[in-house]
Design an enzyme around this catalytic site. Structure first.
Site, mmCIF file in Angstrom:
data_model
loop_
_atom_site.group_PDB
_atom_site.id
_atom_site.type_symbol
_atom_site.label_atom_id
_atom_site.label_comp_id
_atom_site.label_asym_id
_atom_site.label_seq_id
_atom_site.Cartn_x
_atom_site.Cartn_y
_atom_site.Cartn_z
ATOM 1 C CG ASP A 174 -9.128 0.312 5.478
ATOM 2 O OD1 ASP A 174 -9.146 -0.133 4.321
ATOM 3 O OD2 ASP A 174 -8.202 0.096 6.288
ATOM 4 C CE LYS A 185 -3.845 -2.379 2.248
ATOM 5 N NZ LYS A 185 -4.551 -2.736 3.483
ATOM 6 C CD GLN A 238 -3.393 -4.392 6.626
ATOM 7 O OE1 GLN A 238 -3.465 -3.318 6.030
ATOM 8 N NE2 GLN A 238 -3.890 -5.513 6.114
HETATM 9 N N1 GUN Z 1 -6.936 -6.663 6.363
HETATM 10 C C1 GUN Z 1 -7.347 -7.338 5.262
HETATM 11 N N2 GUN Z 1 -7.863 -6.491 4.355
HETATM 12 C C2 GUN Z 1 -7.769 -5.258 4.877
HETATM 13 C C3 GUN Z 1 -8.123 -3.961 4.399
HETATM 14 O O1 GUN Z 1 -8.652 -3.772 3.301
HETATM 15 N N3 GUN Z 1 -7.840 -2.944 5.240
HETATM 16 C C4 GUN Z 1 -7.280 -3.128 6.468
HETATM 17 N N4 GUN Z 1 -7.074 -2.055 7.214
HETATM 18 N N5 GUN Z 1 -6.956 -4.300 6.934
HETATM 19 C C5 GUN Z 1 -7.190 -5.361 6.149
#
Ligand code: GUN
Length: 293
Positions: free
Chosen positions: A121, A54, A98
């Site tokens: 998110d 990311k 995350q």
């Molecule tokens: N863990 C798995 N997918 C995601 C996501 O799209 N965002 C976040 N913050 N954690 C995740």
């Protein structure tokens, strides 16, 4: 029938290229660039890899990223204090914590601390709640479901009136995906580990979204001919014919499914690249809102 392959990698690359131009134009106009803060707690290797890709994607677009790596031993209060600092930082337009968080931390309390305006998110309970209500659009939609919707729209799939089956009910994918499809006027069935006769449910569907995390669970003969299949699964399985000894597969048995489906996303190269593209898009949207653009 051989299915059309929905090329998520190419669609995501196009979105990223458009966003890069937009970020350059925004920098020209405002003298600033969008900023994304990532919060990684503990040392889960999959989470480390996701956060690193990311941040790399941000750098490619000219979005500034602020990485915060915290030990799994961090206390709840300290983690929430970090989020509040990021809420107050005007250079930060998006905050990504995350998931999953290490055991002992209250995930919902952390996500509730994120400013609604920076919740790129879309996991804040208010944004999720709004997504699940009629006529109350959230500020942000979770990235993986939004990526799936974008793939369906790009492939010209008629969602309104379609019968959609979402297999999986996670907070990150299944639940928001079902809400998003319903908001686009699909008739949605959410299936899960207790669903009776899953193949029969899947066979009703014009649109199948597979988000269960079980390698190749959905078979070709479960599908209605011509159905559109979105495979969210990313599973590593042993494969002695590969140098690495393994390969990635989705939640759908791809080779079987492509003989029956009308369109299908591959793994890798389907939904995966879209998640990051949507995160970047949400971050740019947040920046524009913060600057009244
Ligand atoms: N863990 C798995 N997918 C995601 C996501 O799209 N965002 C976040 N913050 N954690 C995740």
């Amino acid at each position: 029938m051989t299915a059309t392959i929905i090329d998520g990698k190419a669609i995501a690359a196009r979105i990223r290229a458009d966003l890069a131009l937009e970020v350059a134009a925004l920098r020209e106009k405002t003298g600033r660039v969008p900023g994304l803060a990532t919060v990684l707690v503990g040392e889960n290797p999959a989470s480390q890899a996701y956060v690193s890709s990311k941040r790399k994607a941000c750098a490619e677009l000219g979005i500034e990223s602020f990485g915060h790596e915290m030990p799994a031993s961090i206390g709840q209060a300290d983690l929430e204090a970090l989020v509040r600092d990021l809420n107050a930082n005007p250079a930060v337009n998006g905050i990504l914590v995350q998931l999953p968080l290490p055991g002992g931390l209250d995930e919902e309390a952390v996500l509730s601390t994120i400013s609604l305006e920076k919740d790129v998110d879309g996991f804040h309970p208010i944004n999720i709640g709004r997504l699940n209500m009629k006529g109350r659009p959230p500020l942000f939609v979770p990235c993986t479901p939004l990526g799936c919707l974008t793939l369906l729209e790009d492939a010209g799939v008629h969602i309104s009136g379609a019968d959609a089956v979402v297999v999986g009910r996670s907070n990150i994918v299944g639940i928001p995906m079902a809400a998003l499809l319903r908001n686009h006027d699909a008739t949605v069935t959410v299936c899960h580990s207790r669903t009776r006769d899953l193949p029969a449910k899947v066979r009703q569907a014009d649109i199948v979204v597979a988000a269960i995390g079980r390698p190749e669970m959905i078979r070709g003969d479960w599908l209605k001919p011509g159905a559109v299949v979105i495979d969210v699964g990313i599973n590593r399985i042993a494969d002695a014919s590969k140098k690495s000894g393994s390969r990635l597969v989705g939640d759908v048995a791809f080779e079987e499914a492509r003989e029956v489906a009308g369109a299908i996303t591959p793994v890798p190269g389907g939904v995966g690249p879209m998640t990051i593209a949507m995160l970047l898009q949400n971050t740019v949207t947040s920046f524009k809102r913060a600057h009244g653009l």
